[in-house]
Design a protein around this motif. Sequence first.
Motif, short mmCIF file in Angstrom:
data_model
loop_
_atom_site.label_atom_id
_atom_site.label_comp_id
_atom_site.label_asym_id
_atom_site.label_seq_id
_atom_site.Cartn_x
_atom_site.Cartn_y
_atom_site.Cartn_z
N SER A 68 -20.16 32.69 -45.16
CA SER A 68 -21.08 31.62 -45.57
C SER A 68 -22.55 31.95 -45.33
CB SER A 68 -20.73 30.32 -44.84
OG SER A 68 -20.81 30.50 -43.43
N ASP A 69 -22.84 32.90 -44.42
CA ASP A 69 -24.23 33.27 -44.16
C ASP A 69 -24.80 34.15 -45.27
OD1 ASP A 69 -22.46 35.33 -43.48
OD2 ASP A 69 -23.88 36.21 -42.04
N GLN A 70 -23.95 34.57 -46.23
CA GLN A 70 -24.40 35.47 -47.29
C GLN A 70 -24.55 34.78 -48.64
OE1 GLN A 70 -22.53 39.44 -47.28
NE2 GLN A 70 -21.42 38.80 -45.42
N PHE A 71 -24.24 33.47 -48.71
CA PHE A 71 -24.43 32.74 -49.97
C PHE A 71 -24.84 31.30 -49.66
CE2 PHE A 71 -19.86 32.68 -48.97
CZ PHE A 71 -19.61 31.32 -48.92
N ARG A 72 -25.35 30.62 -50.68
CA ARG A 72 -25.82 29.24 -50.50
C ARG A 72 -24.66 28.24 -50.38
NH1 ARG A 72 -31.32 27.86 -49.63
NH2 ARG A 72 -32.54 29.69 -50.20
N ASP A 73 -23.72 28.32 -51.29
CA ASP A 73 -22.56 27.43 -51.26
C ASP A 73 -21.47 28.00 -52.15
OD1 ASP A 73 -22.74 26.48 -54.03
OD2 ASP A 73 -24.50 25.37 -53.38
N TYR A 74 -20.29 27.39 -52.07
CA TYR A 74 -19.21 27.73 -53.02
C TYR A 74 -18.68 26.43 -53.60
CZ TYR A 74 -15.61 26.35 -49.63
OH TYR A 74 -14.82 25.64 -48.77
N HIS A 75 -18.14 26.50 -54.81
CA HIS A 75 -17.67 25.29 -55.49
C HIS A 75 -16.67 25.66 -56.58
CE1 HIS A 75 -21.42 26.75 -57.29
NE2 HIS A 75 -20.92 26.39 -58.46
N LYS A 76 -16.08 24.64 -57.19
CA LYS A 76 -15.12 24.80 -58.28
C LYS A 76 -13.95 25.71 -57.91
CE LYS A 76 -18.36 23.95 -62.08
NZ LYS A 76 -18.93 24.48 -63.35
N LEU A 77 -13.41 25.51 -56.69
CA LEU A 77 -12.25 26.29 -56.27
C LEU A 77 -11.02 25.83 -57.05
CD1 LEU A 77 -10.77 28.28 -54.38
CD2 LEU A 77 -10.54 26.39 -52.73
N LYS A 78 -10.37 26.77 -57.72
CA LYS A 78 -9.15 26.49 -58.47
C LYS A 78 -8.09 27.52 -58.09
CE LYS A 78 -11.34 26.78 -62.38
NZ LYS A 78 -11.65 26.82 -63.83
N THR A 79 -6.86 27.05 -57.92
CA THR A 79 -5.77 27.96 -57.56
C THR A 79 -4.53 27.64 -58.40
OG1 THR A 79 -4.96 26.48 -55.81
CG2 THR A 79 -6.58 28.15 -55.17
N ARG A 80 -3.69 28.64 -58.56
CA ARG A 80 -2.40 28.46 -59.21
C ARG A 80 -1.52 29.62 -58.82
NH1 ARG A 80 -1.51 31.43 -64.04
NH2 ARG A 80 -3.30 32.68 -64.71
N LYS A 81 -0.25 29.53 -59.18
CA LYS A 81 0.68 30.60 -58.83
C LYS A 81 1.52 30.96 -60.04
CE LYS A 81 3.91 31.95 -55.18
NZ LYS A 81 4.64 31.51 -53.97
N SER A 82 1.68 32.26 -60.27
CA SER A 82 2.52 32.77 -61.35
C SER A 82 3.48 33.79 -60.76
CB SER A 82 1.64 33.42 -62.44
OG SER A 82 2.43 33.99 -63.45
N GLY A 83 4.77 33.43 -60.72
CA GLY A 83 5.71 34.31 -60.02
C GLY A 83 5.34 34.36 -58.55
N ASN A 84 5.12 35.56 -58.02
CA ASN A 84 4.69 35.66 -56.63
C ASN A 84 3.20 35.92 -56.50
OD1 ASN A 84 4.55 38.30 -57.52
ND2 ASN A 84 5.46 39.18 -55.68
N CYS A 85 2.47 35.89 -57.61
CA CYS A 85 1.04 36.17 -57.60
C CYS A 85 0.22 34.89 -57.49
CB CYS A 85 0.64 36.94 -58.86
SG CYS A 85 -1.11 37.42 -58.89
N LYS A 86 -0.67 34.83 -56.49
CA LYS A 86 -1.55 33.68 -56.31
C LYS A 86 -2.89 33.96 -56.99
CE LYS A 86 0.46 32.65 -51.78
NZ LYS A 86 1.24 33.89 -51.59
N HIS A 87 -3.25 33.11 -57.94
CA HIS A 87 -4.52 33.25 -58.65
C HIS A 87 -5.56 32.33 -58.01
CE1 HIS A 87 -2.98 35.67 -62.08
NE2 HIS A 87 -1.85 35.06 -61.77
N ILE A 88 -6.69 32.90 -57.61
CA ILE A 88 -7.76 32.16 -56.93
C ILE A 88 -9.05 32.33 -57.73
CG2 ILE A 88 -9.05 31.88 -54.78
CD1 ILE A 88 -6.64 33.36 -53.40
N ASP A 89 -9.69 31.22 -58.03
CA ASP A 89 -10.89 31.24 -58.87
C ASP A 89 -11.92 30.29 -58.26
OD1 ASP A 89 -12.76 30.46 -60.98
OD2 ASP A 89 -11.44 31.48 -62.37
N PHE A 90 -13.15 30.79 -58.01
CA PHE A 90 -14.19 29.90 -57.48
C PHE A 90 -15.58 30.47 -57.79
CE2 PHE A 90 -13.12 32.84 -54.09
CZ PHE A 90 -14.33 33.19 -53.52
#
Length: 307
Positions: free
Chosen positions: A225-247
């Motif tokens: 967190s000390d290297q960026f201002r903020d994070y937002h729009k966190l989205k997750t899902r799972k396909s098979g055994n793979c976890k997809h993370i998007d933010f």
Amino acid sequence: MQNIDRKVKYALLSVVSNSMLILFKIIAGILSGSVSIISEAIHSGMDLAASIITFFSVRQSSKPADKEHPFGHGKIENISGLAEGLLIFVAAAVIIKEAVEKIVDPGEIEQAPIAIAVMVISAVINLSVSRTLMRVSKEEESMALEADALHLKTDVLTSLGVGVGILLILLTDFVILDSLVAIMVAVLIIKEAYHLCKKAFDFLLDSKLSDVEEAEIERIINQFSDQFRDYHKLKTRKSGNCKHIDFHITLDSEITVKEAHDLVGSLKKAMSDQIKNTRVIIHIDPFEKDERVEIIDIIDEKHDEIE
């Protein structure tokens, strides 16, 4: 490749064990004339079909991404889980049909000791295989193997139920108990099928990861967190055994491309190290000081109007 071979190996174990149990149950059912044992053989037949589906699905789902499937083939396991759940519903319907027919026209239970022994052996074998598959499914995060393990877990309960039912018939001479136990078996199967189908369907609809998993993702993000201002729009899902993370992360506009690239790389590596089977997409948004001041001014004006 090692993980693929491991999942396929344990899926094959389920195919072999179900094939053996079907043979034992059919023989015991014919010898005893027990509808509940015949219903168990039908259930195991559905389990065998499910095990074969699992075997092929784990082989296909582990194929790497290609041009037609850029996100991989993981959802084949989710489709497999849904198909297996539907098969259980079919098995339950057949069992109820057979049980009702036997209530109308009951028959005698013969060779009861053999029937009880087969049910106990079946329960012990299925319990061992089910526990093994559940352990491997958690280690490999395989929904197809988890679905197969749940099938066999249901088989353990139903086999013990049938054995108890036959024992009660021996003690009471109340033959209709055989059919009543078969119907209870079907109810247990329907309940298990519902939960399995719901879980598989949720993943097909791209439901988010669990609250625990998302909390872990946020914890990892906050380490930087000390290297960026903020994070937002966190989205997750799972396909098979793979976890997809998007933010998204917001960075100062003065930051260099290399600095942004290094930060994104560090975030992805941290997630890959701490969360198995992740695919992370991070979007970068620039932070503009002038725009921030303008937004704050607008908020202040609205506040003044309210007062």
